[in-house]
Design a protein around this motif. Sequence first.
Motif, PDB file in Angstrom:
ATOM      1  N   ARG A  13       0.819  -1.212   0.000  1.00  0.00           N
ATOM      2  CA  ARG A  13       0.000   0.000   0.000  1.00  0.00           C
ATOM      3  C   ARG A  13       0.848   1.256   0.000  1.00  0.00           C
ATOM      4  NH1 ARG A  13      -4.606  -0.282   4.462  1.00  0.00           N
ATOM      5  NH2 ARG A  13      -5.088   1.679   3.392  1.00  0.00           N
ATOM      6  N   ARG A  14       1.959   1.232   0.704  1.00  0.00           N
ATOM      7  CA  ARG A  14       2.844   2.400   0.779  1.00  0.00           C
ATOM      8  C   ARG A  14       4.291   1.926   0.684  1.00  0.00           C
ATOM      9  NH1 ARG A  14       1.909   6.684   5.289  1.00  0.00           N
ATOM     10  NH2 ARG A  14       3.243   7.795   3.802  1.00  0.00           N
ATOM     11  N   PRO A  15       4.802   1.776  -0.535  1.00  0.00           N
ATOM     12  CA  PRO A  15       6.177   1.276  -0.701  1.00  0.00           C
ATOM     13  C   PRO A  15       7.197   2.314  -0.224  1.00  0.00           C
ATOM     14  CG  PRO A  15       4.903   1.078  -2.752  1.00  0.00           C
ATOM     15  CD  PRO A  15       4.133   1.982  -1.841  1.00  0.00           C
ATOM     16  N   ARG A  16       7.777   2.064   0.931  1.00  0.00           N
ATOM     17  CA  ARG A  16       8.767   2.964   1.510  1.00  0.00           C
ATOM     18  C   ARG A  16       9.932   2.151   2.045  1.00  0.00           C
ATOM     19  NH1 ARG A  16       5.515   6.116   5.970  1.00  0.00           N
ATOM     20  NH2 ARG A  16       7.678   6.501   6.613  1.00  0.00           N
ATOM     21  N   PRO A  17      11.131   2.723   2.092  1.00  0.00           N
ATOM     22  CA  PRO A  17      12.278   1.969   2.618  1.00  0.00           C
ATOM     23  C   PRO A  17      12.064   1.449   4.027  1.00  0.00           C
ATOM     24  CG  PRO A  17      13.027   3.950   1.483  1.00  0.00           C
ATOM     25  CD  PRO A  17      11.532   4.045   1.546  1.00  0.00           C
ATOM     26  N   VAL A  18      11.438   2.251   4.890  1.00  0.00           N
ATOM     27  CA  VAL A  18      11.268   1.813   6.267  1.00  0.00           C
ATOM     28  C   VAL A  18      10.274   0.666   6.365  1.00  0.00           C
ATOM     29  CG1 VAL A  18       9.416   3.441   6.844  1.00  0.00           C
ATOM     30  CG2 VAL A  18      11.005   2.676   8.627  1.00  0.00           C
ATOM     31  N   HIS A  19       9.266   0.634   5.492  1.00  0.00           N
ATOM     32  CA  HIS A  19       8.324  -0.481   5.493  1.00  0.00           C
ATOM     33  C   HIS A  19       8.987  -1.758   4.986  1.00  0.00           C
ATOM     34  CE1 HIS A  19       4.613   2.404   5.334  1.00  0.00           C
ATOM     35  NE2 HIS A  19       5.171   2.338   6.519  1.00  0.00           N
ATOM     36  N   ALA A  20       9.855  -1.637   4.002  1.00  0.00           N
ATOM     37  CA  ALA A  20      10.613  -2.801   3.535  1.00  0.00           C
ATOM     38  C   ALA A  20      11.533  -3.315   4.629  1.00  0.00           C
ATOM     39  CB  ALA A  20      11.406  -2.439   2.282  1.00  0.00           C
ATOM     40  N   ALA A  21      12.179  -2.403   5.354  1.00  0.00           N
ATOM     41  CA  ALA A  21      13.090  -2.816   6.421  1.00  0.00           C
ATOM     42  C   ALA A  21      12.337  -3.527   7.540  1.00  0.00           C
ATOM     43  CB  ALA A  21      13.828  -1.592   6.969  1.00  0.00           C
TER      44      ALA A  21
END
Length: 432
Positions: free
Chosen positions: A189-197
Amino acid sequence: MSRLSARLFSHFYTPLALLLGGLAAARQPSLNEFFTSLFNVLPTVLLLVGGAFCIAYARIREACLLAVTYLSYFLLDTQVDHYRLTGTLLPEAALTFHLCCLLLPALYGLYALWHERTHLLQDGLARLAVLFAVAVPAFALARRFPEATLDWLAEIRWPFLQADWLPLIQLAYPVFVVALLGLFIQYLRRPRPVHAAKLVVLAGLLLMLPQVFSRPGALNVLSSVMMLALVVSIAQEAYQMAFRDELTGLPGRRALNERLQRLGRHYVIAMADVDRFKAFNDTYGHDVGDQVLRLVASRLRKIGGGGRAYRYGGEEFALVFPGRDLQHCLPYLEAVRGAIESYPLQLRDKTSRPKIAEQGRQHRGAGAAGTVSVTISIGAAERLATQRTPEEVIKTADQALYSAKGAGRNCVRAHGDNRRGAVRAEKQTTSA
């Protein structure tokens, strides 16, 4: 792989690299004295530095993730140290380990999916209250009824899932699966570096727990690299917020200022401005205006000739060509101007837009409310001996841009060239 999917997958590069490096280090039979000392203090250092970093940037959610990870590390490290020194387990070791296996993914998943919505202090206190409400009764119950709690945690509830490659208690796996699924949906829903981490870190913790007692350095190494992955992702997002424009994805004004300080003696700077942009906003609304800016940015991003595009502000963009002269750059500027002009921007009726993406792709081009032709004007200037700073070259490029606007827009004009520097396309009727 498309450019979008490649860009999104790049969010996983750093945390996956740290995870793989940590797994490789954890598999070593023993670590030398330097690395042993390093990984003994690194989790505490990362908690303090990363926590301060999170508070400074109002990232209370990530601060709580660091705290939960560190708390589990602290509880297990006491048990592991005793086991490493004596070869025997403390009486409470099994119960502490099983509680960490259950509570760590539960609290981690809860905090990772819990959005910051209120004041920083209130949000932090709410999360702290949840931690106490869950962890304190659980450990108090384990201390008061250790045998009954251990039996309940270790009970085999699903015999068909009992296998050697699933060494944790069975209750831990559903919690991990639910948390991982929630974090995966959050990233989609919100592709962000912190969400991937966050997703990679939780997977790393799942891989770490079975190795806590079987491999000497697994707890220290993997706890350290997983906390480091969270801190790095926060730093990466802070960099993007400071140096990258969120709407267009182009480097922003601050990134441009940094680049200008590193230019040599020969370079070209071009200033591009969307023609009649205020009319787009007034006629079609700011959402269409955002579409226009994204369209222009996507074309400017592909500029050739060694140039790079930056969002200067509003509807204005800057293009920098280091080590180039004006005659080299003009054909590339004209090419990108023509690419933007030849791309019709379709306006859709929002009430009839398909809600399913696949249906939208199948009916693309149908049901359009109209099309608009977007054009830009470009002014370019080359650094001359009389110009000492890049800011002076930008002012000169702005003068050329004003000249292009005065020449009827939708053209490229070089500073000091009233004729050959201007390339103007035939005006096209804007339809809507």
